[in-house]
Design a protein around this motif. Structure first.
Motif, PDB file in Angstrom:
ATOM      1  N   ASP A   9      55.254  58.017  -2.325  1.00  0.00           N
ATOM      2  CA  ASP A   9      55.235  58.047  -0.851  1.00  0.00           C
ATOM      3  C   ASP A   9      54.742  56.719  -0.287  1.00  0.00           C
ATOM      4  O   ASP A   9      54.226  56.658   0.834  1.00  0.00           O
TER       5      ASP A   9
ATOM      6  N   HIS B 228      60.531  66.156   4.938  1.00  0.00           N
ATOM      7  CA  HIS B 228      59.070  66.118   4.857  1.00  0.00           C
ATOM      8  C   HIS B 228      58.650  67.507   5.348  1.00  0.00           C
ATOM      9  O   HIS B 228      58.785  67.808   6.537  1.00  0.00           O
TER      10      HIS B 228
ATOM     11  N   LYS C 282      63.174  54.851   2.759  1.00  0.00           N
ATOM     12  CA  LYS C 282      63.573  55.505   4.017  1.00  0.00           C
ATOM     13  C   LYS C 282      63.523  54.530   5.181  1.00  0.00           C
ATOM     14  O   LYS C 282      62.662  53.642   5.209  1.00  0.00           O
TER      15      LYS C 282
ATOM     16  N   HIS D  69      58.583  54.670   1.660  1.00  0.00           N
ATOM     17  CA  HIS D  69      58.937  54.063   2.957  1.00  0.00           C
ATOM     18  C   HIS D  69      58.577  52.576   2.796  1.00  0.00           C
ATOM     19  O   HIS D  69      57.593  52.111   3.371  1.00  0.00           O
TER      20      HIS D  69
ATOM     21  N   HIS E 178      60.472  58.926  -3.450  1.00  0.00           N
ATOM     22  CA  HIS E 178      60.061  59.084  -2.029  1.00  0.00           C
ATOM     23  C   HIS E 178      59.175  57.898  -1.651  1.00  0.00           C
ATOM     24  O   HIS E 178      58.008  57.841  -2.033  1.00  0.00           O
TER      25      HIS E 178
ATOM     26  N   HIS F 220      56.286  66.699  -0.066  1.00  0.00           N
ATOM     27  CA  HIS F 220      54.889  66.958   0.350  1.00  0.00           C
ATOM     28  C   HIS F 220      54.489  68.384  -0.027  1.00  0.00           C
ATOM     29  O   HIS F 220      53.812  68.570  -1.007  1.00  0.00           O
TER      30      HIS F 220
HETATM   31 FE    FE Z   1      56.989  60.192   3.337  1.00  0.00          FE
END
Ligand code: FE
Ligand code: NIG
Length: 429
Positions: free
Chosen positions: A330, A256, A155, A88, A86, A279
């Motif tokens: 994350d 999420h 992502k 970004h 996960h 999360h």
């Molecule tokens: Fe995220």
């Protein structure tokens, strides 16, 4: 760089053996081979066992050892490469200013409401040229690789319009070709409500669902579809609408879910049989039970809770409820600007009551399952990709013990040595 490699004399060969997510108590068994060896041929694992068995096997078959590079891992533990399931990591600009505001007491959601947060990065990402995003992407992937990460999920979600969402996914497709780290791309067009759609959230969901998503699916630019299902962002009904269409188009699902407010995201993930829900800081006991029953991987992101000063997700409770738990960074420019795997280990073990063995499972085979790749990566099993990390210490137990410091000495990707700390880092260019 022919992908032929023998690693021998590993004090612990931590195989994490398995081809699907490990649930509950199964997460504690790392299936370690003492004094272990691995043979990788043309990038694929061909044999795993004790050094004695493997070396005598090679002798018997009169294999030509000169075809192989050899790593002597004496006094070193060897693990599967980590999977960061996960992130970004493709974005323009930074939000260091917001970090200071949060230190002053502003909350993440308050900053978002007044036009900062994700939409701030959206402005910078829309302006960024593809080449800039590729260059920053390389720098970030290099850093991840140095922590032992051999596969990363990335992502979109910093475009919120058709062109920029596709630009981010194209950057990932390009990076996947030129960089050793494998990239699993996720379409996150519903990451925030852009300025032009304020008060018209349903219309935005329809735009993403009917205009953008079909193009992404048709060009096979993403494997997964994700949504920020959260109070004041996208509701359960909007998430169900977008994700159901994604499923029809052949995308696999992520959410999420239940990050700041409990909205029933975990239950929705179970209903839609998402691959993972992520999360879950506020996930209900019933939602956790349903996720365990539906086989949805619970991906926990402790560095985000740490950075936002929110309570950690109930990792111990989830494992005890027979969930498959994965851990990930994350990495993003707002809520969690870190790609540090050692930090994840520290937080999971010291603050979430997750054992070191469970954390290793959560960053290897279960993280592979969170990106639907448990059959090809995430463990040292015959037939899987030759992706692994050699530690500078004799046991995996040193990973959280050496707090905040990477214990990874070497990284092998598809049977090639691609990172070696002693040689000053990357072994390729
Ligand atoms: Fe995220
Ligand atoms: O996973 N929660 C939503 N999305 C990201 C944060 C993205 C950002 O702040 O830029 C997350 O924490």
């Amino acid at each position: 760089m022919n992908g032929n490699l023998i690693i021998k004399n590993a004090s612990e060969l931590v195989t994490c053996s398995g081809f699907s997510a490990k649930k509950g108590a199964e997460m504690s068994d790392l299936k370690i081979i003492p004094d272990g060896a691995v043979v990788i041929k043309k990038g694929i694992i061909e044999a795993v066992g004790s050094t004695q068995d493997i070396m005598s096997g090679l002798e018997k078959t009169e294999s030509d050892l000169s075809d192989f590079d050899i790593i002597d891992a004496k006094n070193r533990a060897v693990l599967p490469g980590f999977v960061d399931s996960h992130t970004h990591f493709v974005f323009g600009g930074f939000r260091a200013e917001e970090f200071s505001w949060r230190l002053r007491g502003d909350s993440y959601m308050e900053i978002m409401k007044r036009g900062g947060g994700i939409v701030n990065t959206v402005r910078a990402t829309r302006q960024a040229a593809m080449e800039e995003l590729v260059q920053s992407g390389i720098t970030r992937l290099d850093s991840m690789l140095s922590f032992g990460v051999t596969t990363v999920e990335g992502k979109s979600g910093y475009g919120l319009d058709c062109d920029t969402e596709i630009k981010q996914l194209e950057v990932m497709a390009h990076l996947n070709k030129i960089h050793y780290v494998d990239i699993v791309p996720t379409f996150l067009g519903a990451h925030a409500v852009p300025e032009a759609y304020k008060g018209k959230e349903n219309a935005f969901i329809e735009f993403m669902t009917n205009e953008v998503m079909p193009r992404v699916a048709q060009r096979e630019l993403a494997e997964f579809c994700d949504i920020f299902c959260e109070k004041n962002v996208f509701s359960i009904a909007q998430s169900r609408r977008l994700l159901s269409k994604a499923k029809e188009l052949g995308l696999k699902l992520k959410l999420h879910a239940d990050e700041i407010v409990q909205t029933g995201g975990a239950e929705l993930a179970a209903e839609l049989v998402a691959t993972s829900a992520d999360h879950l800081l506020q996930a209900s006991a019933e939602g956790i039970r349903q996720m365990a029953a539906a086989g949805v991987v619970a991906t926990l992101l402790p560095a985000t809770a740490f950075s936002l000063k929110e309570p950690y997700a109930r990792g111990r409770y989830m494992i005890d409820s027979n969930c498959a738990v994965a851990l990930a960074t994350d990495f993003n420019p707002g809520s969690c600007f870190t790609e540090s795997i050692p930090l994840i280990f520290a937080l999971a073990t010291l603050y979430m009551d997750i054992t070191t063995e469970e954390a290793v499972t959560a960053l290897t085979i279960n993280a592979a399952a969170a990106v639907d790749r448990a059959k090809t990566i995430g463990s040292l099993d015959v037939g899987k990709h030759g992706d692994l990390a050699v530690l500078e210490y004799p046991s995996y137990k040193f990973i959280p013990y050496h707090i905040g410091i990477s214990t990874v000495d070497k990284v092998v990707k598809n049977g090639n040595l691609v990172f070696d700390r002693k040689k000053g880092g990357m072994t390729y260019c």
